[in-house]
Each structure stands twice: as C-alpha cells, then as structure tokens.
Design an enzyme around this catalytic site. Structure first.
Site, mmCIF file in Angstrom:
data_model
loop_
_atom_site.group_PDB
_atom_site.id
_atom_site.type_symbol
_atom_site.label_atom_id
_atom_site.label_comp_id
_atom_site.label_asym_id
_atom_site.label_seq_id
_atom_site.Cartn_x
_atom_site.Cartn_y
_atom_site.Cartn_z
ATOM 1 N N TYR A 113 0.805 -1.220 0.000
ATOM 2 C CA TYR A 113 0.000 0.000 0.000
ATOM 3 C C TYR A 113 0.839 1.272 0.000
ATOM 4 C CZ TYR A 113 -4.458 -2.369 0.411
ATOM 5 O OH TYR A 113 -5.567 -3.128 0.153
ATOM 6 N N GLU B 159 -3.813 -29.840 11.408
ATOM 7 C CA GLU B 159 -4.309 -29.026 10.301
ATOM 8 C C GLU B 159 -5.605 -28.348 10.713
ATOM 9 O OE1 GLU B 159 -6.201 -29.667 5.816
ATOM 10 O OE2 GLU B 159 -5.391 -31.380 6.922
ATOM 11 N N ASP C 90 -5.820 -34.070 7.307
ATOM 12 C CA ASP C 90 -6.874 -34.801 6.610
ATOM 13 C C ASP C 90 -6.270 -35.853 5.685
ATOM 14 O OD1 ASP C 90 -8.865 -33.271 7.765
ATOM 15 O OD2 ASP C 90 -8.981 -31.854 6.100
#
Length: 391
Positions: free
Chosen positions: A155, A241, A271
């Site tokens: 920015y 996770e 997973d």
C-alpha cells in the site's frame, strides 16, 4: 542455606540478562551489516546508470524438490538437465559465480541463476524497479528498528506494484540476493497459527502462559527472536491441520524453534486427502516458493500420525464419511508423488499417498468423531503414539 539459594537465583538472572544483551547486540550487528550491503547495491546501480551502463543483478534459483516424470506418471529421481546461463561481466552478486551443474535437489545449493538487466527488457526494468523500491522500505525499517507486513509495503506504492504478488516476489528476490531470511528484513507476516497446551514462554514483555489454561488457544508469536524463557512439561508436540490451510512462516518457525529448544518429538495430524498431505510435506521439506529458506523452516524429524486412508477401515467409520477424490485431487496427488524427496527421504509416506490415489477416496480428521466425540483426543492420538503407529 536460604542465602545460597538466593545467590544462585541472582546469578541465574544475571546470566539471562547477559544472554539477552548478547542476542540484542548480535541482532543489531546483523542489521547494520545488511544495511551496508543494501547501500552498496543501491550505490552500485546508481553508478552504473550514471555511467550509461546497464546494471545486471544475478539471482540464484532454489528448489527443494524436482518433478521430472519419466516412464510412469510417478517415477522420479532422474537427473535434471541443467540450464547453463552466462553471467554478464558487470553483474552484481554477493556470492561466487554459479552455473547449475547438479543432478540432485539440495536445500543449500542453487539450481541455476537468473539475471535481471535494467536495459535488457521492460519486464526486467520493472522487476528491478520494484526490487529497489522495496529495498528502500527495508532500509528505512532497519534504520528505525521498525517492522511492517508485506501488505503494508504494497500500500506504499499500489499504483506501481499493482498486486501483492509483485511485492512478495521482490521480498523473495531480496532474501536470495542478500542471503538472508525474511525476518532479517523486519518484514513480518501475519500469524494465523495457534498454540495451546502444557507450555509457557515470554514474547518480549508479554507472558504467554498456555499452561495456566490448557484449553485456551494463543496466537503464535510473529517474531521468534522475541521468545525467551520457554518452559514445557509436555511429552510431545502435536501439529493439527486447521481451516487456515497451508502453514504460514511464523507457525513453521515456531514449530522448528520448539523442537530445537525442547527436544520433543513432533507429530502431525492432517486430513486424509492430497491437500492434507501437502501441508504435512511443507512442515517436513519446506515449500517450493521459499526453497531458499527451507533449511531454516522445515522440521525434518516430524512424524505423520494420521489420518491414513487405512484408518477408515481400521476404525470402522461409517460410509457417509468417505468422499471420492475429485479430478483436482487426483492431479494434486500425482504431482506430489512425482517429487523426488518422497523417494529419497519418505518412501513410506509415498506408499500411503499412492494407496489413497489407488483407492480413490478421502476423508477428514473430523470423521473420527463418528466413533465418539472424544475418540480423537482420548483414544486415537494417545494409542497411535504409544503403539508407534505413525510414519
């Protein structure tokens, strides 16, 4: 007796103060050295342009794995064809000239060199312009001992940078050019990771006492350098996770720090799908984007606790928990299977991922809750660790 104990405590406190002073002095010296090198680069570029010459900057390229399939979709380990690139005679670099000639991936050795020339192409000029502008910000941060995020830098010159990825690449270029890590530039990421359990530490003057409330989660420190007085009575470190996806730099640095400081084994629970596996691999091997810094971020000894595709049958989970691999999942798994480090450093991990792909199914950690709401924490995790059922 009480006086002797008091003297010991005073001596220990003095030792801690000395360590802290040495750490701060070392950090200041590193910042001053980096500042000198940045000024040297800027002066050199200005001098070349003033003399009517085209300054060139050599950037090494790193990778922590190769994926060169040959024969079968998952065959790996063949030597790479190295690309030889002649460096201009007037080329800025801090290390000796390097021409890629290796035939195996390395965490320390570059795999090639990319040369940016100011007057060579518009794309080169734009990339060098961005690099120099980001360097100006970094120089100000180091001089003033301040910190900011990549988003803050974007920015400052949004019309020039145009997108965040441009700033990200410039920061990586600077780290490679000056052979440092991102935190050395005082550019800090936003931490998404959380820590909880039997641990306490100081983050600067802030007390992070997870041990006082083991069910409360605290934000992982952004700066590892600010951590001190780490105390833990835990038996192991468990990485889980969560919804934020791939691990960020603070989380990976913090895990590496804890493993080195506490000398505890680290287990990872993800997973049973290709993306969970990729997260696991990021902790152990590092990411390709930050391959130049992989040796300082990865945790080579991390163990895969689960969940495995075979857990579905072993724990008699209901069929409704099982999902078919999508075409995108299959492409992801095939790409991961082609990475050379799985053959050389984690062949058992590769076999498990190959089995997932062969069966064509996946499921989430939460599926284990089908057994009972506390099955994961009270049975699955402690039993697997005790019985050594991890990879």
């Amino acid at each position: 007796m009480a006086g002797r104990e008091k003297r010991k405590r005073v001596a220990a406190a003095l030792d801690d103060d000395d360590d802290e002073h040495r750490r701060l002095r070392r950090k200041q010296e590193e910042a001053e050295n980096l500042l000198r090198r940045i000024r040297g680069l800027v002066r050199w570029v200005a001098g070349e342009v003033a003399a009517g010459r085209s300054p060139s900057v050599a950037l090494h390229r790193y990778q922590n794995y190769c994926a060169a399939p040959a024969g079968s979709p998952w065959s790996v380990g063949l030597p790479r064809v190295s690309s030889r690139l002649a460096l201009p005679s007037r080329c800025f670099r801090f290390s000796p000239p390097f021409v890629c000639a290796c035939s195996a991936c390395s965490y320390d050795v570059p795999v090639g060199t990319y040369v940016l020339s100011l007057l060579h192409r518009d794309s080169h000029a734009s990339r060098l312009n961005v690099l120099l502008r980001v360097l100006l910000v970094v120089q100000q941060l180091l001089q003033q001992n301040k910190h900011c995020s990549k988003r803050d830098i974007y920015y400052m010159y949004p019309s020039i940078f145009q997108e965040q990825a441009v700033v990200d690449r410039a920061i990586n270029d600077i780290c490679i050019l000056f052979q440092c890590s991102r935190h050395n530039l005082n550019v800090v990421p936003v931490a998404n990771g959380l820590v909880m359990g039997w641990i306490r530490f100081l983050e600067g003057e802030k007390k992070v006492y997870c041990i006082m409330n083991v069910n409360a989660a605290f934000t992982i420190p952004v700066s590892i350098e600010a951590i001190k007085d780490v105390v833990s009575v835990a038996d192991y470190i468990l990485v889980v996770e969560k919804e934020t996806g791939y691990p960020d730099i603070p989380t990976r640095r913090f895990l590496r720090y804890l493993v080195e400081q506490l000398h505890l084994p680290a287990y990872c629970l993800v997973d049973a799908d290709p993306y969970g596996f990729d997260i696991l691999a990021t902790y152990k091997f590092g990411s390709l984007q930050l391959a130049y810094d992989a040796n300082f971020l990865r945790v080579p000894g991390i163990r895969w606790l689960g969940v495995f595709t075979s857990d579905f049958e072993d724990y008699c989970l209901p069929d409704c928990c099982l999902l078919d691999l999508s075409s995108e999942d299959r492409r992801k798994a095939e790409g991961i299977l082609s990475r050379c480090y799985l053959n050389s450093e984690a062949p058992q991990w590769r076999l498990e991922l190959a089995a997932m792909l062969q069966k064509g199914v996946k499921f989430e950690i939460e599926a284990l809750s089908a057994r009972s709401i506390s099955f994961l924490s009270e049975e699955y995790i402690p039993q697997k660790i005790k019985q050594g059922r991890y990879i």
